[in-house]
Design a protein around this motif. Sequence first.
Motif, PDB file in Angstrom:
ATOM      1  N   PRO A 162       0.834  -1.194   0.034  1.00 38.63           N
ATOM      2  CA  PRO A 162      -0.145  -0.090  -0.005  1.00 38.63           C
ATOM      3  C   PRO A 162       0.855   1.209   0.072  1.00 38.63           C
ATOM      4  CG  PRO A 162      -0.863  -1.649   1.498  1.00 38.63           C
ATOM      5  CD  PRO A 162       0.415  -2.349   1.102  1.00 38.63           C
ATOM      6  N   VAL A 163       0.369   2.268  -0.817  1.00 39.37           N
ATOM      7  CA  VAL A 163       0.995   3.643  -0.742  1.00 39.37           C
ATOM      8  C   VAL A 163       0.631   4.516   0.168  1.00 39.37           C
ATOM      9  CG1 VAL A 163       1.616   5.377  -2.507  1.00 39.37           C
ATOM     10  CG2 VAL A 163       1.455   3.082  -3.435  1.00 39.37           C
ATOM     11  N   GLU A 164       1.416   5.370   0.819  1.00 37.68           N
ATOM     12  CA  GLU A 164       1.150   5.998   1.962  1.00 37.68           C
ATOM     13  C   GLU A 164       0.291   7.105   1.450  1.00 37.68           C
ATOM     14  OE1 GLU A 164       4.498   7.201   4.300  1.00 37.68           O
ATOM     15  OE2 GLU A 164       3.298   7.061   6.073  1.00 37.68           O
ATOM     16  N   GLY A 165      -0.911   7.369   2.181  1.00 38.63           N
ATOM     17  CA  GLY A 165      -1.696   8.480   1.519  1.00 38.63           C
ATOM     18  C   GLY A 165      -2.633   8.121   0.544  1.00 38.63           C
ATOM     19  N   ALA A 166      -2.412   6.712  -0.185  1.00 33.76           N
ATOM     20  CA  ALA A 166      -3.385   6.448  -1.292  1.00 33.76           C
ATOM     21  C   ALA A 166      -4.146   5.160  -0.836  1.00 33.76           C
ATOM     22  CB  ALA A 166      -2.480   6.003  -2.434  1.00 33.76           C
ATOM     23  N   PHE A 167      -5.373   5.059  -1.501  1.00 38.58           N
ATOM     24  CA  PHE A 167      -6.113   3.617  -1.201  1.00 38.58           C
ATOM     25  C   PHE A 167      -5.719   2.602  -2.137  1.00 38.58           C
ATOM     26  CE2 PHE A 167      -8.785   7.099   0.628  1.00 38.58           C
ATOM     27  CZ  PHE A 167      -9.201   6.490   1.859  1.00 38.58           C
ATOM     28  N   VAL A 168      -5.946   1.461  -1.570  1.00 39.17           N
ATOM     29  CA  VAL A 168      -5.744   0.339  -2.630  1.00 39.17           C
ATOM     30  C   VAL A 168      -7.303   0.023  -2.766  1.00 39.17           C
ATOM     31  CG1 VAL A 168      -5.320  -2.207  -2.951  1.00 39.17           C
ATOM     32  CG2 VAL A 168      -3.801  -0.686  -2.067  1.00 39.17           C
ATOM     33  N   VAL A 169      -7.876   0.109  -4.185  1.00 43.03           N
ATOM     34  CA  VAL A 169      -9.338   0.035  -4.393  1.00 43.03           C
ATOM     35  C   VAL A 169      -9.726  -1.458  -5.111  1.00 43.03           C
ATOM     36  CG1 VAL A 169     -11.293   1.069  -5.741  1.00 43.03           C
ATOM     37  CG2 VAL A 169      -9.594   2.674  -4.456  1.00 43.03           C
ATOM     38  N   ASN A 170     -10.368  -2.193  -4.876  1.00 45.56           N
ATOM     39  CA  ASN A 170     -10.916  -3.359  -5.604  1.00 45.56           C
ATOM     40  C   ASN A 170     -12.303  -3.542  -5.604  1.00 45.56           C
ATOM     41  OD1 ASN A 170     -10.415  -4.170  -2.732  1.00 45.56           O
ATOM     42  ND2 ASN A 170     -11.592  -5.967  -3.755  1.00 45.56           N
ATOM     43  N   ILE A 171     -12.635  -4.115  -6.450  1.00 46.89           N
ATOM     44  CA  ILE A 171     -13.925  -4.387  -7.221  1.00 46.89           C
ATOM     45  C   ILE A 171     -14.563  -5.526  -6.226  1.00 46.89           C
ATOM     46  CG2 ILE A 171     -15.358  -5.592  -9.081  1.00 46.89           C
ATOM     47  CD1 ILE A 171     -13.235  -4.505 -10.943  1.00 46.89           C
ATOM     48  N   GLY A 172     -15.698  -5.481  -5.882  1.00 46.49           N
ATOM     49  CA  GLY A 172     -16.550  -6.494  -4.967  1.00 46.49           C
ATOM     50  C   GLY A 172     -17.268  -7.158  -5.908  1.00 46.49           C
ATOM     51  N   ASP A 173     -18.149  -8.200  -5.425  1.00 48.96           N
ATOM     52  CA  ASP A 173     -19.029  -9.101  -6.090  1.00 48.96           C
ATOM     53  C   ASP A 173     -20.384  -8.571  -6.756  1.00 48.96           C
ATOM     54  OD1 ASP A 173     -17.375 -11.363  -5.105  1.00 48.96           O
ATOM     55  OD2 ASP A 173     -18.981 -11.784  -3.556  1.00 48.96           O
ATOM     56  N   MET A 174     -20.790  -7.371  -6.179  1.00 48.38           N
ATOM     57  CA  MET A 174     -21.777  -6.714  -6.627  1.00 48.38           C
ATOM     58  C   MET A 174     -21.392  -5.955  -8.167  1.00 48.38           C
ATOM     59  SD  MET A 174     -24.555  -7.592  -5.106  1.00 48.38           S
ATOM     60  CE  MET A 174     -23.864  -9.018  -4.785  1.00 48.38           C
ATOM     61  N   LEU A 175     -20.180  -5.576  -8.142  1.00 47.51           N
ATOM     62  CA  LEU A 175     -19.947  -4.621  -9.380  1.00 47.51           C
ATOM     63  C   LEU A 175     -19.592  -5.717 -10.409  1.00 47.51           C
ATOM     64  CD1 LEU A 175     -19.355  -1.835 -10.646  1.00 47.51           C
ATOM     65  CD2 LEU A 175     -17.223  -1.872  -9.840  1.00 47.51           C
ATOM     66  N   GLU A 176     -19.105  -6.829 -10.190  1.00 41.98           N
ATOM     67  CA  GLU A 176     -18.843  -7.891 -10.954  1.00 41.98           C
ATOM     68  C   GLU A 176     -20.428  -8.290 -11.584  1.00 41.98           C
ATOM     69  OE1 GLU A 176     -16.618 -11.610 -10.084  1.00 41.98           O
ATOM     70  OE2 GLU A 176     -17.754 -12.873 -11.340  1.00 41.98           O
ATOM     71  N   ARG A 177     -21.203  -8.543 -10.644  1.00 39.85           N
ATOM     72  CA  ARG A 177     -22.652  -8.588 -11.375  1.00 39.85           C
ATOM     73  C   ARG A 177     -23.393  -7.907 -12.290  1.00 39.85           C
ATOM     74  NH1 ARG A 177     -26.359 -12.552  -8.763  1.00 39.85           N
ATOM     75  NH2 ARG A 177     -24.717 -13.043  -7.175  1.00 39.85           N
ATOM     76  N   LEU A 178     -23.046  -6.384 -11.651  1.00 44.54           N
ATOM     77  CA  LEU A 178     -23.403  -5.205 -12.519  1.00 44.54           C
ATOM     78  C   LEU A 178     -22.879  -5.149 -13.800  1.00 44.54           C
ATOM     79  CD1 LEU A 178     -23.686  -2.531  -9.825  1.00 44.54           C
ATOM     80  CD2 LEU A 178     -25.649  -2.934 -11.044  1.00 44.54           C
ATOM     81  N   THR A 179     -21.485  -5.480 -13.972  1.00 47.56           N
ATOM     82  CA  THR A 179     -20.982  -5.465 -15.265  1.00 47.56           C
ATOM     83  C   THR A 179     -21.174  -6.841 -15.964  1.00 47.56           C
ATOM     84  OG1 THR A 179     -18.972  -6.286 -14.231  1.00 47.56           O
ATOM     85  CG2 THR A 179     -19.146  -4.111 -14.286  1.00 47.56           C
ATOM     86  N   ASN A 180     -21.918  -7.877 -15.529  1.00 49.47           N
ATOM     87  CA  ASN A 180     -22.155  -9.099 -16.055  1.00 49.47           C
ATOM     88  C   ASN A 180     -20.902  -9.724 -16.292  1.00 49.47           C
ATOM     89  OD1 ASN A 180     -24.137 -11.104 -17.120  1.00 49.47           O
ATOM     90  ND2 ASN A 180     -23.746 -10.399 -19.221  1.00 49.47           N
ATOM     91  N   GLY A 181     -19.977  -9.497 -15.262  1.00 53.41           N
ATOM     92  CA  GLY A 181     -18.691 -10.238 -15.251  1.00 53.41           C
ATOM     93  C   GLY A 181     -17.509  -9.658 -16.178  1.00 53.41           C
ATOM     94  N   GLU A 182     -17.950  -8.659 -16.832  1.00 52.23           N
ATOM     95  CA  GLU A 182     -16.952  -7.639 -17.660  1.00 52.23           C
ATOM     96  C   GLU A 182     -15.585  -7.446 -16.517  1.00 52.23           C
ATOM     97  OE1 GLU A 182     -18.541  -4.250 -19.453  1.00 52.23           O
ATOM     98  OE2 GLU A 182     -16.896  -4.402 -21.024  1.00 52.23           O
ATOM     99  N   TRP A 183     -15.963  -6.961 -15.382  1.00 51.67           N
ATOM    100  CA  TRP A 183     -15.101  -6.794 -14.344  1.00 51.67           C
ATOM    101  C   TRP A 183     -15.320  -7.773 -13.440  1.00 51.67           C
ATOM    102  CZ3 TRP A 183     -15.577  -0.713 -13.320  1.00 51.67           C
ATOM    103  CH2 TRP A 183     -15.143   0.070 -14.634  1.00 51.67           C
ATOM    104  N   LYS A 184     -14.187  -8.305 -12.818  1.00 48.20           N
ATOM    105  CA  LYS A 184     -14.361  -9.417 -11.866  1.00 48.20           C
ATOM    106  C   LYS A 184     -13.745  -8.955 -10.485  1.00 48.20           C
ATOM    107  CE  LYS A 184     -15.108 -13.359 -14.880  1.00 48.20           C
ATOM    108  NZ  LYS A 184     -15.636 -12.713 -15.748  1.00 48.20           N
ATOM    109  N   SER A 185     -14.802  -9.612  -9.734  1.00 50.93           N
ATOM    110  CA  SER A 185     -14.098  -9.071  -8.299  1.00 50.93           C
ATOM    111  C   SER A 185     -12.992 -10.325  -8.010  1.00 50.93           C
ATOM    112  CB  SER A 185     -15.100  -9.575  -7.074  1.00 50.93           C
ATOM    113  OG  SER A 185     -15.620 -10.892  -7.433  1.00 50.93           O
ATOM    114  N   THR A 186     -11.669  -9.498  -7.649  1.00 49.84           N
ATOM    115  CA  THR A 186     -10.549 -10.223  -7.533  1.00 49.84           C
ATOM    116  C   THR A 186     -10.203 -10.949  -6.229  1.00 49.84           C
ATOM    117  OG1 THR A 186      -9.708  -8.683  -9.147  1.00 49.84           O
ATOM    118  CG2 THR A 186      -7.989  -9.966  -8.128  1.00 49.84           C
TER     119      THR A 186
END
Length: 323
Positions: free
Chosen positions: A237-261
């Motif tokens: 992790p970088v100081e002052g930054a966030f690590v952002v990731n995709i969750g299961d609901m975004l995978e569902r909304l995108t029909n799997g185009e974006w996967k929850s990692t």
Amino acid sequence: MSLPTISLVPFLTPTPSPTPAQLETASALRQACISYGFFHLTDHAIPLTFLSSLLSRTAEFFQTAPAAEKQALKRLPPPLGDNARGYQRLGENITGGQADWQEAIDFYRPWPAHLPPPTSDALLTGPNLYPHTPATLAELLREYVDRCLDLGAALVRAVALALDLTPEETASLHAATSESFWVLRMIGYPPLPPSSASSSSCGAHTDYGLLTLLLASPVPDSLLVQSRDGTWLPVTPVEGAFVVNIGDMLERLTNGEWKSTVHRVEHRGASYRVSCPFFFEPNFDARIEPLPTCVARTGGVAKYEAVEYGAHLVGKIRGNFYD
Ligand SMILES: O=C(O)CCC(=O)C(=O)O
Ligand SMILES: [Fe+2]
């Protein structure tokens, strides 16, 4: 190889139509979400000094709060607690059937008064249990929630553009997150005992919701992210930054185009690692299903059924702890 970095500057203020800088960032975001489902997020408008104090006060809680205070904050089954909010001692949280080498406090959006209780046993309907040690921590946590909700809304603007959603889809995505049933975890990770080669600080999992904003100590290599080819990528992790990731609901909304990692934590060495992931989730009663624009881009057939976010969450919470 390291994760891509996305600067949120172009999305901090809503604009009536996309600017060139927004389009450029949206394209980088889309690439990051397709290739990794994870990225470092900078220029999010939350000051470094605030985030550093939150992490150091969190470490202070886990390392110095008296045992009696932790006991008083404990997550408890009804009728004493709501089985979700509160403190969990080392080994109480489980992922994939295995105990995690971490202690934590979970906070959720206060139960929305207009909704009926989700289950017959008071699950999720109790008060948040804020720590008293150190004295400034509770206030920092409350401010962190407010700031992360603003950040989540800005990220939704970026996601809508990155997915090239129609104005109606964009509006429905904002509506589905306007009362985000957020979750905040404060986690303390003592180093794994050297003898326990098989145990884990946080077992391999995907996150349940929409977008996770992970604030964590800048300890190298403890967070491991599964690449699309199956290999584990260590993330610092970088100081002052966030690590952002995709969750299961975004995978569902995108029909799997974006996967929850899939990711996990394996913290070894001498330091005490802390993190404060903020889970920016849909509203409890939001109906989450593949968006037509995403369905059209992914073969024309919806690969996921509609779910109510709250029902999905309740199922996950039930599997999180030993009874
Ligand atoms: O502490 C971390 O770095 C990650 C924690 C995590 O993945 C989670 O709580 O879902
Ligand atoms: Fe996670």
